[in-house]
Scaffold this motif. Sequence first.
Motif, PDB file in Angstrom:
ATOM      1  N   ALA A   1       0.474  -1.549   0.335  1.00  0.00           N
ATOM      2  CA  ALA A   1      -0.265   0.325  -0.050  1.00  0.00           C
ATOM      3  C   ALA A   1       0.967   1.433  -0.001  1.00  0.00           C
ATOM      4  CB  ALA A   1      -0.915  -0.315   0.946  1.00  0.00           C
ATOM      5  N   ASN A   2       1.597   1.095   0.808  1.00  0.00           N
ATOM      6  CA  ASN A   2       2.249   2.019   1.023  1.00  0.00           C
ATOM      7  C   ASN A   2       3.460   3.095  -0.549  1.00  0.00           C
ATOM      8  OD1 ASN A   2       2.193   2.647   3.521  1.00  0.00           O
ATOM      9  ND2 ASN A   2       3.559   1.875   4.614  1.00  0.00           N
TER      10      ASN A   2
ATOM     11  N   THR B   1      11.873  -3.375  -6.802  1.00  0.00           N
ATOM     12  CA  THR B   1      10.399  -3.042  -6.731  1.00  0.00           C
ATOM     13  C   THR B   1       9.612  -3.499  -5.651  1.00  0.00           C
ATOM     14  OG1 THR B   1       9.863  -5.747  -7.696  1.00  0.00           O
ATOM     15  CG2 THR B   1      10.009  -3.782  -9.400  1.00  0.00           C
ATOM     16  N   ASP B   2      10.181  -4.555  -4.314  1.00  0.00           N
ATOM     17  CA  ASP B   2       9.308  -4.799  -3.425  1.00  0.00           C
ATOM     18  C   ASP B   2       9.856  -3.683  -2.428  1.00  0.00           C
ATOM     19  OD1 ASP B   2       8.154  -7.175  -4.304  1.00  0.00           O
ATOM     20  OD2 ASP B   2      10.603  -8.263  -3.747  1.00  0.00           O
ATOM     21  N   VAL B   3      10.172  -2.923  -2.601  1.00  0.00           N
ATOM     22  CA  VAL B   3      11.004  -1.961  -1.441  1.00  0.00           C
ATOM     23  C   VAL B   3      10.243  -0.528  -1.640  1.00  0.00           C
ATOM     24  CG1 VAL B   3      12.626   0.261  -1.207  1.00  0.00           C
ATOM     25  CG2 VAL B   3      13.535  -1.974  -2.123  1.00  0.00           C
ATOM     26  N   SER B   4       9.815  -0.399  -0.778  1.00  0.00           N
ATOM     27  CA  SER B   4       8.473   1.007   0.023  1.00  0.00           C
ATOM     28  C   SER B   4       8.882   2.379   0.139  1.00  0.00           C
ATOM     29  CB  SER B   4       7.504   0.842   1.259  1.00  0.00           C
ATOM     30  OG  SER B   4       7.151  -0.876   0.976  1.00  0.00           O
ATOM     31  N   PHE B   5       7.907   3.008  -0.735  1.00  0.00           N
ATOM     32  CA  PHE B   5       9.120   4.296  -0.701  1.00  0.00           C
ATOM     33  C   PHE B   5       8.173   5.298   0.804  1.00  0.00           C
ATOM     34  CE2 PHE B   5      10.126   2.763  -4.482  1.00  0.00           C
ATOM     35  CZ  PHE B   5      11.750   2.508  -4.440  1.00  0.00           C
TER      36      PHE B   5
ATOM     37  N   LYS C   1      18.833   5.151  -1.270  1.00  0.00           N
ATOM     38  CA  LYS C   1      18.574   5.935  -0.259  1.00  0.00           C
ATOM     39  C   LYS C   1      17.161   6.953   0.473  1.00  0.00           C
ATOM     40  CE  LYS C   1      23.689   7.826  -1.558  1.00  0.00           C
ATOM     41  NZ  LYS C   1      24.236   9.087  -2.178  1.00  0.00           N
ATOM     42  N   ILE C   2      16.618   5.968  -0.033  1.00  0.00           N
ATOM     43  CA  ILE C   2      14.937   7.114  -0.112  1.00  0.00           C
ATOM     44  C   ILE C   2      14.012   6.544   0.019  1.00  0.00           C
ATOM     45  CG2 ILE C   2      15.677   9.053  -1.888  1.00  0.00           C
ATOM     46  CD1 ILE C   2      13.256   7.927  -3.745  1.00  0.00           C
ATOM     47  N   ALA C   3      14.407   4.909   0.418  1.00  0.00           N
ATOM     48  CA  ALA C   3      13.269   3.669   0.421  1.00  0.00           C
ATOM     49  C   ALA C   3      13.034   3.718   2.099  1.00  0.00           C
ATOM     50  CB  ALA C   3      13.657   2.789  -0.035  1.00  0.00           C
TER      51      ALA C   3
END
Length: 322
Positions: free
Chosen positions: A4-5, A164-168, A186-188
Amino acid sequence: MDGANQTQVTEFIFLGFSRVLQGQAFLFLAFLAIYLVTLLGNCLILTLIVLDPQLHSPMYFFLGHLSFLDMCYSSVTVPKILVNFVRQRETISYWECMAQMLFLMTCAGTECALLTVMAFDRYTAICKPLHYTLIMSKKVCVPLATACWLWGILNSTMHTSMATDVSFCGASQIHHIFCDVPPLLKIACSDTYVNEMALHAASVFVGFIPFLLVLISYTYILLAILRIRSNTGRHKAFSTCTSHLVVVIMYFGTAILNYNRPSAGYSLEVDTLVSALFCILPPVLNPLIYSLRNQDVRGALRRALGHHEKDNTSPRAQTGVD
């Protein structure tokens, strides 16, 4: 929760040129000129290699792949930079970012492997000239080139699928000028430990080990060149290998700066300069350094332009030894 995030981020904003307010037009013209030179130079080399029978040797077979790869390399990043200059809005959609990263990592991994194979080709030509045609036969060269591309695709697929599994979590500002793994991590806001370990592993297996193999190859090559009795043969072999070595140092040097520089302590301006050099410098300089100063390529260009001259190129000369 993570999914969701992640869906909250639909686009990213590049901050690389955010502080350049008065020089946007100059940067656009500079990037456009470099991109056109890159395409024209590499396209010329590739065309000559395909059309001229005297360039149908293993060395130029791999050089043709390098020229095509450099055109792809530059086309992954520069056109989007140019479009953003025209729009005056430095953005990229989420899935465009993933696609750009996929193709960029493919080109990066492939070029590391291809430069290593080209070093092996030069090693075989100079250190084992009597067995060169047997070792570097078509049955060997085609699988080697295919393996280079598959290596790059495998590397990029792994990193992109993990990204693609990283949330931001709404963070969308990238301190860069194109999408790549380090600035995205760095922004994850989710745990990126596995991604970082994969990136370090790739730095070793995709970057450091190939670079080490190239250095080992050229150590043997240098020793073999010093044993060549003919001054002409020594000069030709040294000239050919020096060109390749300059390309290798330039590419691996910019790659190391781009992927292994400290996470803190570099200004945005320095990050922008390093990333710009990484994506535009090797593709535009490769045909100039490696090809256009090459006697065989210049001869092919003269023949293509209608200047029919007696060609003294022999199969032995194409290996770089007289």
